[in-house]
Design a protein around this motif. Sequence first.
Motif, mmCIF file in Angstrom:
data_model
loop_
_atom_site.group_PDB
_atom_site.id
_atom_site.type_symbol
_atom_site.label_atom_id
_atom_site.label_comp_id
_atom_site.label_asym_id
_atom_site.label_seq_id
_atom_site.Cartn_x
_atom_site.Cartn_y
_atom_site.Cartn_z
ATOM 1 N N HIS A 1 -11.168 -38.284 22.762
ATOM 2 C CA HIS A 1 -11.605 -39.670 22.987
ATOM 3 C C HIS A 1 -12.829 -39.709 23.911
ATOM 4 O O HIS A 1 -13.045 -40.689 24.624
ATOM 5 C CB HIS A 1 -10.463 -40.500 23.585
ATOM 6 N N HIS B 1 -16.348 -42.699 19.994
ATOM 7 C CA HIS B 1 -15.356 -41.997 19.192
ATOM 8 C C HIS B 1 -14.599 -42.976 18.304
ATOM 9 O O HIS B 1 -14.582 -44.184 18.556
ATOM 10 C CB HIS B 1 -14.377 -41.220 20.079
ATOM 11 N N ASP C 1 -10.853 -43.878 16.860
ATOM 12 C CA ASP C 1 -9.408 -43.675 16.987
ATOM 13 C C ASP C 1 -8.800 -43.564 15.592
ATOM 14 O O ASP C 1 -9.188 -44.306 14.680
ATOM 15 C CB ASP C 1 -8.756 -44.881 17.675
ATOM 16 N N HIS D 1 -2.989 -42.239 16.611
ATOM 17 C CA HIS D 1 -3.108 -42.374 18.063
ATOM 18 C C HIS D 1 -2.143 -43.427 18.591
ATOM 19 O O HIS D 1 -1.652 -43.326 19.713
ATOM 20 C CB HIS D 1 -4.549 -42.760 18.403
ATOM 21 N N GLU E 1 -14.756 -46.866 19.767
ATOM 22 C CA GLU E 1 -14.759 -47.190 21.191
ATOM 23 C C GLU E 1 -15.854 -46.383 21.890
ATOM 24 O O GLU E 1 -16.324 -45.384 21.360
ATOM 25 C CB GLU E 1 -13.392 -46.842 21.809
#
Length: 219
Positions: free
Chosen positions: A54, A58, A60, A64, A177
């Motif tokens: 992370h 990145h 997800d 996760h 994110e």
Amino acid sequence: MPARPGVPELFDISPLVSRRIGVFPGDTPFSRDELMWIASGDPLDLSRISTTVHVGAHADAPSHYRLGGAAIHERPLELYFGDCQVIDAAVGRGQRIRPADLAAAVEAPRVLLRTGTFPDPDRWNQDFASLSAELVAFLHDRGVRLVGIDTPSIDLQPDKALESHNAVADRDMAVLEGLALAAVPPGRYTLAAFPLKLEGADAAPVRAVLIRNAGSDVD
Ligand SMILES: [Zn+2]
């Protein structure tokens, strides 16, 4: 760089990944060890890295946040490439974005939200803004398949219930994110942000880029 007709303009929206970059408290910081050095007589420079998946910008994976969810190598590449919109979110630090906070109508299937609440990736601030479950549902209702944010998480740092992650999981949406959006004007672009093909991983770093076609009416 001034736009030239017919030449696509690229906006790099990935922060620099270095030893200085912040990671979630308790997560594995980035490091790179040099195993061979040309400067000291080795035939090559050779290094290895250690880091959370992370780190920086990145994607997800559903695994996760949900038992049995897809791993990052199983996600369709189409999620991470194509028509995209950068939208300003009028939200303060430590707050969740509501639909009324969006500065523009949603027009694209990929939406990146610019909050400005995590200004320096090398200096972690705990009070970054995040999505809300209400906003995730609002975006999904308008055909959005990927949502991205310029903070380390789509949920607030103290939130253990992960309301936005759950809302995204329920709708099988993709998440980016850690984006760097400060230098990008709001508007329409083509997004390219393919995750590394890490078998079974719960996330993967991306090199996220926005492409604007000079001379088009997209701005
Ligand atoms: Zn993440």
